[in-house]
Scaffold this active site. Structure first.
Site, PDB file in Angstrom:
ATOM      1  N   ASP A 132       0.821  -1.207   0.000  1.00 21.29           N
ATOM      2  CA  ASP A 132       0.000   0.000   0.000  1.00 21.29           C
ATOM      3  C   ASP A 132       0.857   1.260   0.000  1.00 21.29           C
ATOM      4  O   ASP A 132       1.978   1.271   0.519  1.00 21.29           O
ATOM      5  CB  ASP A 132      -0.907   0.030   1.239  1.00 21.29           C
ATOM      6  CG  ASP A 132      -1.957  -1.057   1.225  1.00 21.29           C
ATOM      7  OD1 ASP A 132      -2.211  -1.625   0.150  1.00 21.29           O
ATOM      8  OD2 ASP A 132      -2.510  -1.339   2.300  1.00 21.29           O
ATOM      9  N   MET A 133       0.305   2.319  -0.521  1.00 18.11           N
ATOM     10  CA  MET A 133       0.993   3.604  -0.566  1.00 18.11           C
ATOM     11  C   MET A 133       1.422   4.055   0.832  1.00 18.11           C
ATOM     12  O   MET A 133       2.529   4.555   1.028  1.00 18.11           O
ATOM     13  CB  MET A 133       0.075   4.655  -1.195  1.00 18.11           C
ATOM     14  CG  MET A 133       0.643   6.053  -1.264  1.00 18.11           C
ATOM     15  SD  MET A 133      -0.495   7.152  -2.145  1.00 18.11           S
ATOM     16  CE  MET A 133       0.325   8.731  -1.926  1.00 18.11           C
TER      17      MET A 133
END
Length: 304
Positions: A132-133
């Site tokens: 995930d970012m």
């Protein structure tokens, strides 16, 4: 053309044909077919029938003289990359929180893959998996598209193993260890979020408490599946949201998500050897975890 030269190390009791060895190395059937009809598997410099037994110390040459399944290049990025491990075929990078793993559209140039495109001056990066970012930590990237299907099979067979560290808020009590087995689906009211849903995809997470106090716990997490936001939604569903999670933690966000992909274990392609790559927490994240757990900063780094 991608070429791989291997010295075969025969395991005790192993007596494999070329065909059986290619299968063991997780090479797709279609590619095995190309190797055979194009005679692009050489044993000690010579092509042999696929029923030929491979012997210890044989020199195997694989000529990938056909198009890969897909080949995608990225615009050059502008940020430096924290390289944890690199060899001729792969690179493992420590991604910072807030950096996307890959661009959403080909005109973007601000993701990790863009930065690795710049770093690899004589090649291109090919994505094996993503995080995930908001998550920081290790990302495995191939330097050739021909290894991506092999790593994909390692992911599906759990040969490629990912381990995380997370600091969670204890809104509910937590056991010392356990397994969360809850399917995950799309939130119909928010395209950014996932939810626990009986109609969702299977998702399994193992957890173990490393340290805790009355309010927070440091967890070791193992992904048995790889769903989007899996760790975040699984932990939040149990009343243990990850600290500073902007989507699943109802408490105030005061900094970066305290979720770190700290270890990768995978089988080296065309080999029996396993590679273990690990990274320590950043100094800032380590100090934050110590503060939440009220541990002195001279305590051992939990990643050691």
């Amino acid at each position: 053309m991608y070429q791989k030269k291997i010295i075969y190390h025969q395991e005790i009791g192993e007596n494999l044909t070329i065909r059986e060895l290619l299968k063991k190395w997780l090479i797709p059937k279609k590619w095995q077919h190309f190797f055979r009809i194009q005679q692009d598997v050489l044993i000690n410099g010579t092509y042999h029938s696929f029923n030929t037994i491979v012997h210890n110390q044989d020199k195997i040459t694989l000529n990938f003289n056909f198009l890969p399944r897909s080949e995608q290049h990225y615009l050059p990025g502008n940020d430096s990359v924290d390289v944890v491990y690199e060899d001729d075929d792969i690179i493992v990078v420590n991604k910072s929180a807030g950096k996307k793993t890959h661009p959403n559209i080909m005109t973007e140039n601000d993701s990790l893959m863009n930065d690795v495109e710049t770093y690899l001056t004589n090649g291109h990066p090919y994505m094996v998996h993503r995080i995930d970012m908001e998550t920081s930590g290790l990302v495995l990237i191939s330097k050739t598209p021909y290894l991506v299907p092999i790593f994909n099979r390692q992911l599906s067979t759990k040969t490629l193993h990912r381990e995380y560290l997370a600091l969670v808020r204890l809104d509910k009590e937590i056991p010392d260890s356990g397994t969360i087995d809850l399917p995950i689906g799309q939130d119909p009211n928010d395209v950014r979020k996932k939810i626990i849903s009986s109609t969702g995809l299977d998702a399994v997470t193992k957890f173990k408490v490393i340290q805790k106090n009355d309010d927070y716990a440091l967890l070791q997490l193992n992904l048995l599946t790889g769903r989007t936001h899996q760790l975040r939604i699984h932990l939040a569903s149990q009343g243990w949201p990850i600290v500073n999670d902007p989507l699943y933690n109802p408490h105030k966000k005061t900094g970066d998500l305290l979720l770190f992909a700290h270890k990768l274990v995978f089988q080296q392609p065309f080999s029996e050897k396993f590679q273990i790559i690990s990274a320590k927490l950043s100094k800032n994240m380590y100090n934050l975890i110590c503060a939440y757990l009220k541990q002195p900063k001279s305590s051992p780094n939990p990643d050691n």
